[in-house]
Design a protein around this motif. Structure first.
Motif, PDB file in Angstrom:
ATOM      1  N   UNK A  72       0.848  -1.186   0.000  1.00 57.48           N
ATOM      2  CA  UNK A  72       0.000   0.000   0.000  1.00 57.48           C
ATOM      3  C   UNK A  72       0.886   1.239   0.000  1.00 57.48           C
ATOM      4  N   UNK A  73       0.326   2.367  -0.407  1.00 54.29           N
ATOM      5  CA  UNK A  73       1.085   3.605  -0.502  1.00 54.29           C
ATOM      6  C   UNK A  73       0.432   4.687   0.350  1.00 54.29           C
ATOM      7  N   UNK A  74       1.276   5.528   0.941  1.00 50.96           N
ATOM      8  CA  UNK A  74       0.790   6.716   1.612  1.00 50.96           C
ATOM      9  C   UNK A  74       0.760   6.628   3.126  1.00 50.96           C
ATOM     10  N   UNK A  75       1.125   7.754   3.769  1.00 46.19           N
ATOM     11  CA  UNK A  75       1.061   7.875   5.227  1.00 46.19           C
ATOM     12  C   UNK A  75      -0.359   8.318   5.593  1.00 46.19           C
ATOM     13  N   UNK A  76      -1.281   7.378   5.629  1.00 40.35           N
ATOM     14  CA  UNK A  76      -2.700   7.708   5.785  1.00 40.35           C
ATOM     15  C   UNK A  76      -3.337   7.152   7.046  1.00 40.35           C
ATOM     16  N   UNK A  77      -2.550   6.477   7.890  1.00 41.43           N
ATOM     17  CA  UNK A  77      -3.090   6.019   9.169  1.00 41.43           C
ATOM     18  C   UNK A  77      -2.690   7.031  10.244  1.00 41.43           C
ATOM     19  N   UNK A  78      -3.675   7.709  10.802  1.00 40.92           N
ATOM     20  CA  UNK A  78      -3.418   8.720  11.820  1.00 40.92           C
ATOM     21  C   UNK A  78      -3.699   8.142  13.205  1.00 40.92           C
ATOM     22  N   UNK A  79      -2.903   8.548  14.173  1.00 39.34           N
ATOM     23  CA  UNK A  79      -3.072   8.033  15.519  1.00 39.34           C
ATOM     24  C   UNK A  79      -2.580   9.019  16.559  1.00 39.34           C
ATOM     25  N   UNK A  80      -2.642   8.595  17.806  1.00 39.37           N
ATOM     26  CA  UNK A  80      -2.249   9.417  18.947  1.00 39.37           C
ATOM     27  C   UNK A  80      -0.883   8.983  19.452  1.00 39.37           C
ATOM     28  N   UNK A  81      -0.107   9.934  19.964  1.00 39.49           N
ATOM     29  CA  UNK A  81       1.134   9.636  20.669  1.00 39.49           C
ATOM     30  C   UNK A  81       1.218  10.566  21.869  1.00 39.49           C
ATOM     31  N   UNK A  82       1.589  10.024  23.022  1.00 39.89           N
ATOM     32  CA  UNK A  82       1.704  10.856  24.211  1.00 39.89           C
ATOM     33  C   UNK A  82       2.377  10.104  25.338  1.00 39.89           C
ATOM     34  N   UNK A  83       2.938  10.863  26.287  1.00 35.19           N
ATOM     35  CA  UNK A  83       3.588  10.234  27.421  1.00 35.19           C
ATOM     36  C   UNK A  83       4.458  11.215  28.183  1.00 35.19           C
ATOM     37  N   UNK A  84       5.500  10.687  28.832  1.00 38.59           N
ATOM     38  CA  UNK A  84       6.382  11.491  29.668  1.00 38.59           C
ATOM     39  C   UNK A  84       7.830  11.211  29.276  1.00 38.59           C
ATOM     40  N   UNK A  85       8.713  12.128  29.651  1.00 42.21           N
ATOM     41  CA  UNK A  85      10.123  11.966  29.334  1.00 42.21           C
ATOM     42  C   UNK A  85      11.005  12.738  30.292  1.00 42.21           C
ATOM     43  N   UNK A  86      12.307  12.521  30.166  1.00 39.55           N
ATOM     44  CA  UNK A  86      13.301  13.237  30.959  1.00 39.55           C
ATOM     45  C   UNK A  86      14.483  13.579  30.067  1.00 39.55           C
ATOM     46  N   UNK A  87      15.021  14.793  30.252  1.00 39.78           N
ATOM     47  CA  UNK A  87      16.115  15.298  29.423  1.00 39.78           C
ATOM     48  C   UNK A  87      17.200  15.855  30.325  1.00 39.78           C
ATOM     49  N   UNK A  88      18.455  15.581  29.996  1.00 39.09           N
ATOM     50  CA  UNK A  88      19.570  16.123  30.766  1.00 39.09           C
ATOM     51  C   UNK A  88      20.704  16.516  29.833  1.00 39.09           C
ATOM     52  N   UNK A  89      21.497  17.489  30.264  1.00 37.03           N
ATOM     53  CA  UNK A  89      22.705  17.894  29.538  1.00 37.03           C
ATOM     54  C   UNK A  89      23.909  17.200  30.142  1.00 37.03           C
ATOM     55  N   UNK A  90      24.922  16.934  29.317  1.00 34.49           N
ATOM     56  CA  UNK A  90      26.122  16.254  29.795  1.00 34.49           C
ATOM     57  C   UNK A  90      27.076  17.179  30.558  1.00 34.49           C
ATOM     58  N   UNK A  91      26.924  18.491  30.363  1.00 36.38           N
ATOM     59  CA  UNK A  91      27.788  19.440  31.083  1.00 36.38           C
ATOM     60  C   UNK A  91      27.073  20.778  31.174  1.00 36.38           C
ATOM     61  N   UNK A  92      27.605  21.668  32.015  1.00 35.76           N
ATOM     62  CA  UNK A  92      26.985  22.979  32.211  1.00 35.76           C
ATOM     63  C   UNK A  92      26.951  23.797  30.929  1.00 35.76           C
ATOM     64  N   UNK A  93      28.074  23.847  30.226  1.00 35.94           N
ATOM     65  CA  UNK A  93      28.180  24.711  29.058  1.00 35.94           C
ATOM     66  C   UNK A  93      28.131  23.941  27.742  1.00 35.94           C
ATOM     67  N   UNK A  94      27.984  22.633  27.846  1.00 31.48           N
ATOM     68  CA  UNK A  94      27.971  21.832  26.631  1.00 31.48           C
ATOM     69  C   UNK A  94      26.635  21.880  25.913  1.00 31.48           C
ATOM     70  N   UNK A  95      26.669  21.459  24.664  1.00 31.42           N
ATOM     71  CA  UNK A  95      25.453  21.446  23.856  1.00 31.42           C
ATOM     72  C   UNK A  95      24.914  20.034  23.659  1.00 31.42           C
ATOM     73  N   UNK A  96      25.532  19.052  24.315  1.00 30.43           N
ATOM     74  CA  UNK A  96      25.112  17.667  24.157  1.00 30.43           C
ATOM     75  C   UNK A  96      24.322  17.201  25.368  1.00 30.43           C
TER      76      UNK A  96
END
Length: 204
Positions: A32-56
């Motif tokens: 089949x062709x096409x991105x035609x199935x629509x659905x829901x996505x949701x939840x929780x997450x956590x994000x941290x930096x590797x250093x104070x001044x770093x961008x990673x």
């Protein structure tokens, strides 16, 4: 996963967030062709930096997401389908933040567990391509590659665009029968999830 991120981050703070949005998806290999199935996505997450001044940095999430396939018969789709697969996803990503702080780009791996087999239907008669509907069970585990981009809208509110593609089949050797000049020809495809999600993220 949160403990691993906390350990790698050392003394850095962990920022929690909630997210909700929509997915558009298809199943590669279902003919089949096409991105035609629509659905829901949701939840929780956590994000941290590797250093104070770093961008990673790095993040981990626990999500409920819906993927699958939808198609109406046309010159591009030989049969009709409405298949929805419900997953619990655990993506782990490494992120890079731009110098202005407004964009966060990430890449990583997601493990998903299928919590509900596809519910829906296939309609193929009297078309020339017939999928095997005797066994519609999909594999329980899905490991996929993830690309992620987040834009800051205002303070902790972000707009997120995420692309995801299965690295391993979610269904092996789905059999099809194709009629050419009224003669049946059988073949089989491995199937993969392919989805794009648009989400809002609120980071604490």
């Amino acid at each position: 996963m949160l403990l691993l991120i906390a350990t790698s981050a050392g003394a850095q703070s962990i920022h929690g967030y909630i997210t909700s949005g929509v997915t558009t998806s298809q199943i590669e290999g279902d003919e089949l062709k096409g991105f035609k199935q629509y659905g829901f996505v949701g939840g929780v997450g956590a994000l941290t930096a590797f250093s104070d001044r770093g961008h990673w940095g790095a993040s981990v999430e626990v999500l409920f997401s819906q993927r699958g396939a939808h198609a109406n018969p046309s010159r591009y789709n030989a049969y009709a389908a409405d298949l929805r697969l419900n997953y619990v996803d655990i993506p782990v990503l490494v992120h890079y933040q731009d110098f202005f702080g407004g964009m966060l780009i990430g890449a990583g791996i997601s493990y998903a567990r299928l919590v509900q087999q596809p519910h829906g239907e296939l309609k193929y008669s009297p078309y020339d391509l017939i999928p095997d509907t005797n066994d519609m069970a999909f594999l329980k585990n899905d490991i996929s590659a993830v690309l992620d981009c987040r834009f800051t809208i205002w303070r902790g509110l972000q707009l997120n665009l995420r692309w995801q593609y299965s690295l391993l089949p979610i269904k092996r050797e789905w059999h099809f029968t194709q009629y050419v000049n009224n003669r049946p020809k059988e073949f089989a495809n491995d199937c993969y999830n392919h989805s794009v999600a648009l989400r809002l993220i609120y980071q604490f």
